[in-house]
Scaffold this active site. Structure first.
Site, mmCIF file in Angstrom:
data_model
loop_
_atom_site.group_PDB
_atom_site.id
_atom_site.type_symbol
_atom_site.label_atom_id
_atom_site.label_comp_id
_atom_site.label_asym_id
_atom_site.label_seq_id
_atom_site.Cartn_x
_atom_site.Cartn_y
_atom_site.Cartn_z
ATOM 1 N N ASN A 142 0.868 -1.179 0.000
ATOM 2 C CA ASN A 142 0.000 0.000 0.000
ATOM 3 C C ASN A 142 0.907 1.231 0.000
ATOM 4 O OD1 ASN A 142 -1.829 2.032 0.436
ATOM 5 N ND2 ASN A 142 -2.293 1.453 2.560
ATOM 6 N N LYS B 167 0.130 4.210 -0.361
ATOM 7 C CA LYS B 167 -0.544 5.432 0.141
ATOM 8 C C LYS B 167 -0.315 6.575 -0.859
ATOM 9 C CE LYS B 167 -0.182 3.520 4.734
ATOM 10 N NZ LYS B 167 -0.132 3.714 6.163
ATOM 11 N N HIS C 16 -9.648 1.529 4.857
ATOM 12 C CA HIS C 16 -8.384 1.757 5.566
ATOM 13 C C HIS C 16 -8.620 2.797 6.663
ATOM 14 C CE1 HIS C 16 -4.309 2.971 6.466
ATOM 15 N NE2 HIS C 16 -3.908 1.847 5.887
ATOM 16 N N GLU D 138 -6.964 5.203 7.697
ATOM 17 C CA GLU D 138 -6.663 6.599 7.330
ATOM 18 C C GLU D 138 -7.859 7.226 6.617
ATOM 19 O OE1 GLU D 138 -2.964 5.891 5.299
ATOM 20 O OE2 GLU D 138 -1.980 5.487 7.212
ATOM 21 N N GLU E 192 -5.639 -4.369 11.024
ATOM 22 C CA GLU E 192 -4.645 -3.303 11.159
ATOM 23 C C GLU E 192 -4.983 -2.451 12.382
ATOM 24 O OE1 GLU E 192 -2.531 -2.314 7.211
ATOM 25 O OE2 GLU E 192 -4.285 -1.047 7.367
ATOM 26 N N GLY F 180 2.276 2.789 10.897
ATOM 27 C CA GLY F 180 3.305 3.818 10.746
ATOM 28 C C GLY F 180 3.996 4.217 12.038
ATOM 29 N N SER G 66 3.080 -1.540 10.732
ATOM 30 C CA SER G 66 4.529 -1.593 11.032
ATOM 31 C C SER G 66 5.152 -2.957 10.742
ATOM 32 C CB SER G 66 4.797 -1.167 12.481
ATOM 33 O OG SER G 66 4.421 0.189 12.660
HETATM 34 P P1 PGA Z 1 2.577 0.714 7.804
HETATM 35 O O1 PGA Z 1 1.126 0.912 7.188
HETATM 36 O O2 PGA Z 1 3.115 -0.585 7.264
HETATM 37 O O3 PGA Z 1 3.353 1.909 7.328
HETATM 38 O O4 PGA Z 1 2.425 0.673 9.291
HETATM 39 C C1 PGA Z 1 0.254 -0.177 7.023
HETATM 40 C C2 PGA Z 1 -1.019 0.297 6.399
HETATM 41 O O5 PGA Z 1 -1.458 1.426 6.694
HETATM 42 O O6 PGA Z 1 -1.623 -0.416 5.586
#
Ligand code: PGA
Length: 251
Positions: free
Chosen positions: A8, A10, A91, A93, A166, A172, A211
């Site tokens: 992903n 983003k 997601h 976000e 998640e 992140g 992460s």
């Molecule tokens: P990350 O994000 O691996 O940077 O923690 C995972 C995600 O948001 O799908």
């Protein structure tokens, strides 16, 4: 079950980045599926640059099934037309910044399935839920998201669906749940999927995200009911993402 690894990106990347990434990425390991989800405007460029062994994925999808007056939205039909096989839905976000609700997620998983895509439904508790109520509260919150998004389950949806656990606080942040917490959560999701569909519940991939790194992926992929990863930050460096996908090889 075939492990599924999803990059992903983003809101990162450029046409030049796609070329560099594709040149450095290893082919998906034998017996694994690897999907790359660039920002929507780069889907066609990514499809051209990546070997066909990679699946292409979208980071979101319109909740409306039919083309029409929906400014800024991209339909499942269009994603399919661009070569997408998967679409990330819900997601955290987008739940936070775009205020996507469970009801939107329900419409989006349906829209993805109707377009012939595989929806990857993201679910996960926030930090306060786990801090206040521990593992039981986290599991209850996640199962409620799953129930709401999959309220209208059909065999077509179950055959296409993947779920990504998640935890919001792990995205992140460099923090992850313990192996025991991941095992408990993925076991609970599997059990709920089995209750919903005896025929397909055991075959729906349940991914972990938050992460994920080459350092923790080897241990996490060996946890029961962890069927792959949704990778954000670490997917931007192709060598790092390669190392994460390679953890599935001896499975
Ligand atoms: P990350 O994000 O691996 O940077 O923690 C995972 C995600 O948001 O799908």
């Amino acid at each position: 079950m075939t492990p599924l690894f999803v990059a992903n990106w983003k809101m990162h990347g450029s046409r030049a980045f796609i070329g560099e990434w594709a040149a450095a990425a290893a082919l998906p390991p034998d017996g694994c599926e690897v999907a790359v989800c660039p920002p929507l405007p780069y889907l066609a460029e990514a499809r051209r640059a990546l070997p066909s062994a990679f699946l292409l994925g979208a980071q979101t999808i319109a909740s409306q099934r039919d083309d029409g007056a929906h400014t800024g939205e991209v339909s499942g039909r269009m994603l399919k037309d661009l070569g997408c096989a998967v679409a990330i839905v819900g997601h955290s976000e987008r739940r936070a910044a775009q205020r996507e609700q469970d009801s939107d997620c329900a419409a989006k998983v349906q829209a993805a399935a109707a377009a012939g895509l595989r929806p990857i439904l993201c679910v996960g508790e926030c930090a306060a839920t786990r801090q206040k109520g521990g593992s039981a509260a986290a599991i209850a919150a996640v199962l409620a998201q799953l129930d709401a998004a999959c309220a209208r389950g059909t065999d077509d949806l179950w055959q296409r669906l993947a779920v990504a656990y998640e935890p919001v606080w792990a995205i992140g942040s460099g923090q992850t749940p313990s192996a025991d917490d991941i095992r408990a959560m993925h076991g609970a999701i599997r059990q709920r999927l089995m209750q919903k569909t005896k025929a397909f519940g055991g075959r729906i991939a349940v991914l972990y995200g938050g992460s994920v790194s080459p350092e923790n992926a080897g241990a996490f992929i060996r946890i029961e009911n962890v069927n792959g990863f949704l990778v954000g930050g670490a997917s931007l460096a192709p060598q790092t993402f390669n190392a994460i996908c390679a953890t599935a090889a001896p499975l």
